[in-house]
Structures are given as structure tokens and as C-alpha cells.
Design an enzyme around this catalytic site. Structure first.
Site, PDB file in Angstrom:
ATOM      1  N   ARG A   1      45.817  40.125  25.314  1.00 39.30           N
ATOM      2  CA  ARG A   1      46.063  41.186  26.288  1.00 39.30           C
ATOM      3  C   ARG A   1      47.022  40.638  27.349  1.00 39.30           C
ATOM      4  NH1 ARG A   1      42.500  42.835  31.305  1.00 39.30           N
ATOM      5  NH2 ARG A   1      43.760  44.586  31.981  1.00 39.30           N
TER       6      ARG A   1
ATOM      7  N   GLU B   1      39.343  48.674  23.472  1.00 41.51           N
ATOM      8  CA  GLU B   1      40.627  48.000  23.684  1.00 41.51           C
ATOM      9  C   GLU B   1      40.788  46.809  22.740  1.00 41.51           C
ATOM     10  OE1 GLU B   1      39.411  48.334  27.923  1.00 41.51           O
ATOM     11  OE2 GLU B   1      41.557  48.149  28.275  1.00 41.51           O
TER      12      GLU B   1
ATOM     13  N   ARG C   1      38.847  48.563  44.995  1.00 39.30           N
ATOM     14  CA  ARG C   1      40.205  48.957  45.399  1.00 39.30           C
ATOM     15  C   ARG C   1      40.209  50.348  46.015  1.00 39.30           C
ATOM     16  NH1 ARG C   1      42.683  47.916  39.596  1.00 39.30           N
ATOM     17  NH2 ARG C   1      41.365  46.109  39.206  1.00 39.30           N
TER      18      ARG C   1
ATOM     19  N   ASN D   1      41.532  37.729  26.060  1.00 40.79           N
ATOM     20  CA  ASN D   1      41.890  38.338  27.341  1.00 40.79           C
ATOM     21  C   ASN D   1      41.749  37.252  28.394  1.00 40.79           C
ATOM     22  OD1 ASN D   1      42.157  39.759  29.662  1.00 40.79           O
ATOM     23  ND2 ASN D   1      40.594  41.301  29.199  1.00 40.79           N
TER      24      ASN D   1
END
Ligand code: ADP
Length: 407
Positions: free
Chosen positions: A91, A385, A241, A12
Site C-alpha cells: 500500500r 483493501e 481529524r 502496509n
């Protein structure tokens, strides 16, 4: 497990970091895992490697992705595993409309990833750096790209189209794509197994709650709606965020603070969410502790987080033909009994009844049911994942074929 069993490296690659895990091709726990951080920054880059309980830290003199991957490969070699690495799974954040599933990396695939990179320039450029460095270092090892957006390509147009002049979609691909697709795909498959759902007739809402957070409605194994959009900024309140915001409010913020659009975008991505609201931290655990000692900002941040989450779960349930279960996953979803408790209370209109004892037990990778009602079930299912990326790499490189495994 045979000692010569093929291995898969999961990479990743972010803008300043490379996370990795080395896994056996037939599943099972990782042999080696770690993180190279501060790449391409002015600070010293370092590599942290975990092997079982042991932890090793070293400086990375080259300070770039290539150096980091070379160092990772050299650790794999020192353990005598390099000749067994049969595939690398990467990824990739944005696959646009081009990638609805994982693919073997070829020059055409690299060109296509580059073409969609305009939708996520920083993320995809970093992912490509990882792919290119690995192909250069080990041209004989097959590489597979697994996209965060791919699972959501099954969304219907009414779920992914923004109500803006249509030419922005036609000419520039501006639509909702959704993210966390690898996590949702894994958890959706596990939910069918764990809850013994009919694979052809079920509806679940999955809440992936980590530093980034989103919700997905899964109808019969396919994503039919999700909370993130063109970018991972839309939807839920996250660590830093804002999630959804009136664009008029963003314009007014720009005016009062004298910012341009890029400035506001940065503020909404990096200084908002739990951090901006609490004026304390982006970390849910820290906020829970602070709220317990009377920190009002922390308490408000958690309330806003849960309110938005519950609202989205309710909204996404309406994209399903039936509502069998709500599933929590991600660092907060898997570990915070408090957030799960608050969320189910918000959702009482759906008939959720929390089993407080079961809820209290779900942490640190435990999987199980947390409701005691007769309405939709509520579950905690830890995500994996990296495991799914490894399985895609195994499938696409043919490693699951018995003759290859025996080789
Ligand atoms: P990322 O999106 O970076 O992968 P994670 O899925 O690891 O993030 O989730 C990180 C979040 O999970 C942080 O906000 C952290 O505080 C939260 N978290 C982890 N453990 C707990 C816990 N025991 N209680 C509450 N929140 C937790």
C-alpha cells in the site's frame, strides 16, 4: 485449492508499524496476518501474528522495519510457505498525478514515488521503507505498489482544483487528490455486482467511515468527486481529524494558542474530530456507549460527525448524473447501525426510508441492503483493501496465467 498455489504478501508499512496479510493468489481467506508495532520508537517493538484463531506475540529486538519484515518472512518460512510467495503488494499512500493505477515496482517507480513524497512525506517515506526492505530481503520476489490516490485520478479539474492562485497547482501540484481509493474501487466493483447496476450507466456515493473517513462519488465505475484533498485532513469529521475548517478559524486558533502553522496542523490532525469534540475518545463505539449514558460531549461529537457526513453525501450526489445508491463501508460504516440510521434520517430529502430490522443486522462483515424505499438504495458493503491489493499484485505479476499457477 492446490497446496502449491502461489501466495501474495500484502504489506502496509506505516511510520511506526507494519501490517501484513498472506493470501492465496486465487483469493480466499488469509493464511497469516499480523502487525509489527512501535517500530523506530523508544518503546519495545513487538510483532503480533494471527494464524486462524491462534495468536502469537514476540518482541522485536531490532526495532526497525527491516527487522519486522525479516521476522514476518521467518514466520512464513516456518510454516513452509516462503517458496510459494510469488509477489508482494504494497500500500502506498500518495501517488500524486504520476500514478493512476497500480504498478510493478522498478527503480524508476521508486524514484517517482520519492518525487511525489513531498505531498505526503511521513506516509510515503514509511511505505518506501517497506518496499526497500522487501526488495533487499527478497530480490527475486516481484513487488507491486497500490496507491490510495490512484482511483481518484479520474476526477475532472473542476472537482480537484482549489480556488487559490493557479501557480500553486502549476508549480507545486497543490490540488485535491483524495484517499481511500483502494477501498472505494473495491466497494464500487462490489456494488455493481450486488445491486446489478449497469456498469456503463450508474451513480453511487460511497462513505468509507473508519478512523479516517471520506466520501466518494462514483460515476460508471470511476471516481468523479471525493471529500479528502491534498492531504487526508479535508472533508469529514474523523477520529482525531477536524475535516473541513475555515482557514480563518485555524489562523485565529494559532494566535490564541501561540502556535505556528505546524502546531495548528498537528492539532487539527491529532487532537480534533470525535476526540476533540467529545473530550473523551476518538472511537465511535466508545462514544455511542457514552452518549447512551448521558455524556453530552459524546452525543455532540456523533451529531457533528453525522451532520457533516450527510452534507457531504448530498454535495457529492450533485457530481453524479444519477443517484442509484448510497453505500456504507469501513469500521463505522459496516458496524454502526446508529450512525447509518442518523445519516439516512438527515438525508430524507433524497427519499431514503430505513429498514430498521435490516440495518440492525448489518455488522461484523455482513453485506446487504438497509433501505425499504423507492428512492436511491442504501447498502452496507464491507471493504477488502488487502484483497484488492493482492488481486492487483496477481494481475501485474502475471500470476493469474494458468501456466504460472500450475508451476
Ligand atoms: P481504520 O481507519 O483505522 O482502518 P476502522 O475501519 O477499523 O479504522 O474503523 C474504526 C472505527 O470503527 C472506530 O471508530 C470504531 O469504534 C468503529 N467501530 C467498530 N465497530 C463498531 C461498532 N460495532 N459500532 C460502532 N462503531 C464501531
Amino acid at each position: 485449492m492446490s497446496t502449491q498455489q502461489p501466495l501474495v504478501l500484502v504489506v502496509n508499512s506505516g511510520s511506526s508499524s507494519v501490517k501484513f496479510r498472506l493470501l492465496p493468489a486465487d483469493g480466499g481467506p488469509s493464511l497469516l496476518a499480523g502487525l509489527a508495532e512501535s517500530l523506530g520508537t523508544t518503546g519495545p517493538a513487538r510483532l503480533i501474528i494471527r494464524k486462524g484463531e491462534a495468536r502469537h506475540v514476540e518482541e522485536l529486538p531490532g526495532n526497525c522495519h527491516m527487522t519486522a519484515l525479516r521476522a514476518i518472512f521467518s514466520h512464513i518460512e516456518r510454516n513452509g510457505w516462503l517458496h510459494r510467495v510469488a509477489a508482494v503488494g504494497h500500500r502506498v499512500v500518495h501517488g500524486g498525478e504520476r500514478f493512476a493505477r497500480s504498478v510493478l515496482v522498478t527503480p524508476d517507480v521508486i524514484a517517482d514515488i520519492e518525487a511525489v513524497s513531498v505531498l505526503a512525506p511521513l506516509h510515503n517515506a514509511a511505505n518506501l521503507l517497506g518496499i526497500r526492505s522487501c526488495s533487499e530481503l527478497f530480490p527475486a520476489i516481484a513487488q507491486v505498489a497500490v496507491f490510495d490516490t490512484a482511483f481518484h485520478q479520474s476526477m475532472p479539474p473542476e472537482a480537484y482544483t482549489y480556488a487559490i492562485p493557479f501557480r500553486f497547482y502549476r508549480e507545486h501540484g497543490i490540488r485535491r487528490y483524495g484517499f481511500h481509493g483502494t477501498s472505494f474501487r473495491y466497494v464500487a466493483q462490489r456494488a455493481v455486482e450486488m445491486l446489478a447496476l449497469d456498469p456503463k450507466d450508474h451513480g453511487v456515493v460511497i462513505a468509507h467511515l473508519g478512523n479516517g473517513a471520506s466520501v466518494c462519488a462514483v460515476r460508471n465505475g470511476a471516481s468523479c468527486d471525493t471529500s479528502m484533498g491534498l492531504t487526508p485532513l479535508e472533508g469529514l469529521v474523523m477520529g482525531t481529524r477536524s475535516g473541513d475548517l475555515d482557514v480563518g478559524a485555524a489562523a485565529h486558533m494559532a494566535r490564541v494558542d501561540g502556535l505556528d502553522l505546524t502546531g495548528v496542523e498537528g492539532l487539527l490532525n491529532r487532537q480534533s474530530g470525535l476526540l476533540g469534540l467529545s473530550e473523551l475518545s476518538s472511537d465511535c463505539r466508545t462514544l455511542e456507549l457514552a452518549a447512551d449514558t448521558g455524556h453530552e460531549g459524546a452525543a455532540l461529537a456523533l451529531d457533528v460527525f453525522v451532520h457533516r457526513l450527510a452534507r457531504y453525501i448530498g454535495a457529492l450526489a450533485t457530481s453524479l448524473h444519477r443517484f442509484d445508491a448510497l453505500v456504507f463501508t469501513g469500521g463505522i460504516g459496516e458496524n454502526s447501525a446508529r450512525v447509518r440510521d442518523m445519516t439516512l434520517k438527515h438525508l430524507r430529502v433524497f427519499g431514503f426510508v430505513l429498514d430498521a430490522k435490516a440495518n440492525g443486522h448489518m455488522a461484523g462483515g455482513v453485506c446487504g441492503r438497509i433501505d425499504s424505499g423507492t428512492g436511491p438504495q442504501a447498502w452496507v458493503i464491507p471493504t477488502d483493501e488487502e484483497g484488492l491489493i493482492a488481486r492487483d499484485a496477481v494481475r501485474l505479476t502475471g500470476l493469474h496465467e494458468p501456466e504460472r499457477l500450475a508451476a
